[in-house]
Design a protein around this motif. Structure first.
Motif, mmCIF file in Angstrom:
data_model
loop_
_atom_site.group_PDB
_atom_site.id
_atom_site.type_symbol
_atom_site.label_atom_id
_atom_site.label_comp_id
_atom_site.label_asym_id
_atom_site.label_seq_id
_atom_site.Cartn_x
_atom_site.Cartn_y
_atom_site.Cartn_z
ATOM 1 N N MET A 1 0.814 -1.181 0.000
ATOM 2 C CA MET A 1 0.000 0.000 0.000
ATOM 3 C C MET A 1 0.867 1.258 0.000
ATOM 4 O O MET A 1 0.541 2.233 -0.646
ATOM 5 N N PHE A 2 1.938 1.268 0.790
ATOM 6 C CA PHE A 2 2.780 2.446 0.854
ATOM 7 C C PHE A 2 3.400 2.735 -0.517
ATOM 8 O O PHE A 2 3.489 3.884 -0.921
ATOM 9 N N ALA A 3 3.778 1.686 -1.230
ATOM 10 C CA ALA A 3 4.358 1.873 -2.563
ATOM 11 C C ALA A 3 3.362 2.551 -3.496
ATOM 12 O O ALA A 3 3.742 3.388 -4.320
ATOM 13 N N ALA A 4 2.084 2.222 -3.366
ATOM 14 C CA ALA A 4 1.060 2.873 -4.198
ATOM 15 C C ALA A 4 0.963 4.354 -3.870
ATOM 16 O O ALA A 4 0.807 5.183 -4.762
ATOM 17 N N HIS A 5 1.067 4.707 -2.581
ATOM 18 C CA HIS A 5 1.042 6.126 -2.207
ATOM 19 C C HIS A 5 2.246 6.855 -2.796
ATOM 20 O O HIS A 5 2.122 7.947 -3.329
ATOM 21 N N VAL A 6 3.420 6.238 -2.699
ATOM 22 C CA VAL A 6 4.625 6.858 -3.265
ATOM 23 C C VAL A 6 4.446 7.045 -4.768
ATOM 24 O O VAL A 6 4.747 8.101 -5.319
ATOM 25 N N ALA A 7 3.910 6.027 -5.426
ATOM 26 C CA ALA A 7 3.689 6.127 -6.875
ATOM 27 C C ALA A 7 2.707 7.242 -7.202
ATOM 28 O O ALA A 7 2.917 8.002 -8.155
ATOM 29 N N SER A 8 1.653 7.395 -6.403
ATOM 30 C CA SER A 8 0.675 8.441 -6.701
ATOM 31 C C SER A 8 1.267 9.822 -6.478
ATOM 32 O O SER A 8 0.987 10.751 -7.226
ATOM 33 N N PHE A 9 2.110 9.973 -5.466
ATOM 34 C CA PHE A 9 2.755 11.267 -5.232
ATOM 35 C C PHE A 9 3.739 11.594 -6.356
ATOM 36 O O PHE A 9 3.939 12.758 -6.698
ATOM 37 N N ALA A 10 4.343 10.594 -6.917
ATOM 38 C CA ALA A 10 5.329 10.795 -7.983
ATOM 39 C C ALA A 10 4.674 10.886 -9.359
ATOM 40 O O ALA A 10 5.356 10.944 -10.366
ATOM 41 N N GLY A 11 3.371 10.911 -9.397
ATOM 42 C CA GLY A 11 2.680 11.035 -10.670
ATOM 43 C C GLY A 11 2.243 9.717 -11.268
ATOM 44 O O GLY A 11 1.738 9.676 -12.385
ATOM 45 N N GLY A 12 2.418 8.620 -10.531
ATOM 46 C CA GLY A 12 2.002 7.315 -11.025
ATOM 47 C C GLY A 12 0.493 7.161 -10.933
ATOM 48 O O GLY A 12 -0.220 8.018 -10.435
ATOM 49 N N THR A 13 0.006 6.057 -11.402
ATOM 50 C CA THR A 13 -1.434 5.829 -11.406
ATOM 51 C C THR A 13 -1.838 4.651 -10.525
ATOM 52 O O THR A 13 -2.944 4.154 -10.632
ATOM 53 N N GLY A 14 -0.929 4.207 -9.626
ATOM 54 C CA GLY A 14 -1.248 3.087 -8.753
ATOM 55 C C GLY A 14 -2.371 3.427 -7.794
ATOM 56 O O GLY A 14 -2.571 4.577 -7.415
ATOM 57 N N GLN A 15 -3.132 2.402 -7.412
ATOM 58 C CA GLN A 15 -4.220 2.598 -6.459
ATOM 59 C C GLN A 15 -3.626 2.906 -5.087
ATOM 60 O O GLN A 15 -2.707 2.241 -4.635
ATOM 61 N N THR A 16 -4.142 3.914 -4.425
ATOM 62 C CA THR A 16 -3.651 4.267 -3.093
ATOM 63 C C THR A 16 -4.383 3.447 -2.035
ATOM 64 O O THR A 16 -5.400 2.804 -2.306
ATOM 65 N N ALA A 17 -3.882 3.518 -0.809
ATOM 66 C CA ALA A 17 -4.531 2.831 0.305
ATOM 67 C C ALA A 17 -5.927 3.402 0.542
ATOM 68 O O ALA A 17 -6.853 2.670 0.902
ATOM 69 N N ILE A 18 -6.094 4.699 0.334
ATOM 70 C CA ILE A 18 -7.415 5.310 0.481
ATOM 71 C C ILE A 18 -8.364 4.761 -0.575
ATOM 72 O O ILE A 18 -9.511 4.419 -0.269
ATOM 73 N N ASP A 19 -7.901 4.637 -1.810
ATOM 74 C CA ASP A 19 -8.728 4.050 -2.871
ATOM 75 C C ASP A 19 -9.133 2.618 -2.522
ATOM 76 O O ASP A 19 -10.291 2.228 -2.695
ATOM 77 N N ALA A 20 -8.174 1.839 -2.021
ATOM 78 C CA ALA A 20 -8.449 0.445 -1.673
ATOM 79 C C ALA A 20 -9.463 0.351 -0.538
ATOM 80 O O ALA A 20 -10.380 -0.467 -0.577
ATOM 81 N N ARG A 21 -9.319 1.208 0.493
ATOM 82 C CA ARG A 21 -10.260 1.183 1.607
ATOM 83 C C ARG A 21 -11.649 1.588 1.129
ATOM 84 O O ARG A 21 -12.645 1.005 1.525
ATOM 85 N N ALA A 22 -11.728 2.601 0.286
ATOM 86 C CA ALA A 22 -13.025 3.032 -0.243
ATOM 87 C C ALA A 22 -13.686 1.917 -1.039
ATOM 88 O O ALA A 22 -14.891 1.684 -0.915
ATOM 89 N N ALA A 23 -12.899 1.217 -1.843
ATOM 90 C CA ALA A 23 -13.444 0.115 -2.631
ATOM 91 C C ALA A 23 -13.960 -1.010 -1.725
ATOM 92 O O ALA A 23 -14.950 -1.667 -2.051
ATOM 93 N N ALA A 24 -13.307 -1.205 -0.569
ATOM 94 C CA ALA A 24 -13.723 -2.253 0.369
ATOM 95 C C ALA A 24 -14.851 -1.792 1.297
ATOM 96 O O ALA A 24 -15.337 -2.577 2.109
ATOM 97 N N SER A 25 -15.250 -0.528 1.176
ATOM 98 C CA SER A 25 -16.268 0.049 2.064
ATOM 99 C C SER A 25 -17.353 0.729 1.236
ATOM 100 O O SER A 25 -17.485 1.952 1.251
ATOM 101 N N PRO A 26 -18.174 -0.042 0.518
ATOM 102 C CA PRO A 26 -19.182 0.569 -0.361
ATOM 103 C C PRO A 26 -20.196 1.441 0.373
ATOM 104 O O PRO A 26 -20.812 2.311 -0.234
ATOM 105 N N TRP A 27 -20.360 1.258 1.689
ATOM 106 C CA TRP A 27 -21.272 2.082 2.481
ATOM 107 C C TRP A 27 -20.866 3.559 2.455
ATOM 108 O O TRP A 27 -21.687 4.430 2.742
#
Length: 188
Positions: A1-27
């Motif tokens: 998950m941390f690698a995805a955050h680093v990638a997103s900060f560097a301009g990458g398109t990896g899913q962040t931990a926030i994106d993953a949590r949101a996807a796991a929490s449809p409520w």
């Protein structure tokens, strides 16, 4: 998950931990923020959704906070206040007295409890430990009925069926049982 955050900060398109949590929490419902916003401490990030928020910190990972708990989190200063960041997902708690389910969510600095149709309260420290020893919301004292309040040279917190007092020398739990209230025995 941390690698995805680093990638997103560097301009990458990896899913962040926030994106993953949101996807796991449809409520949570629809996203209200574009991307993620930095927290005032400069370390964490968050995103707002229709029915809550997701907060991320490298030490705690990403956790969703429902709007019913978020009001107390905001009142206490969000992540820069005494609660800090969430450390777990909220838990729905059944109410044995029949008022409907409640919620509890753990944070770095304690737990927020919210009984159905009631305000949310923060439980922590020595008072929180003593309340847990009574069985928490299912014990003799029932649900929290206030936050901690200063009293003389200590603190107390009201619960549905009593109070817990803390002063530097001791902690006492009292059960409402008429006049006078009954001190509860210390846990073994």
């Amino acid at each position: 998950m941390f690698a995805a955050h680093v990638a997103s900060f560097a301009g990458g398109t990896g899913q962040t931990a926030i994106d993953a949590r949101a996807a796991a929490s449809p409520w949570l419902g629809a996203r209200r923020t574009d991307g993620e916003l930095p927290t005032p401490d400069g370390v964490g990030r968050f995103a707002e959704f229709e029915h809550g928020y997701v907060y991320w910190h490298p030490a705690t990972d990403a956790h969703a906070i429902p709007t019913t708990v978020m009001a107390k989190y905001v009142e206490l200063g969000r992540e820069t206040g005494p609660l800090g960041y969430p450390t777990a997902e909220h838990t729905e708690l059944p109410d044995p007295r029949g008022s409907g389910p409640g919620l509890a969510q753990a944070f770095q600095g304690g737990t927020v409890y919210r009984r159905a149709a009631q305000p949310a309260y923060w439980v922590h420290g020595a008072i929180g430990a003593r309340w847990a020893a009574t069985g928490s919301e299912n014990g003799e004292l029932g649900w929290p009925a206030s936050d901690e309040t200063a009293h003389d040279d200590g603190m107390y917190q009201a619960f549905e069926f009593g109070r817990i007092y803390w002063v530097p020398e001791q902690i006492v739990a009292l059960r409402n049982s008429g006049e006078p209230d009954t001190p509860m025995p210390r846990p073994a």
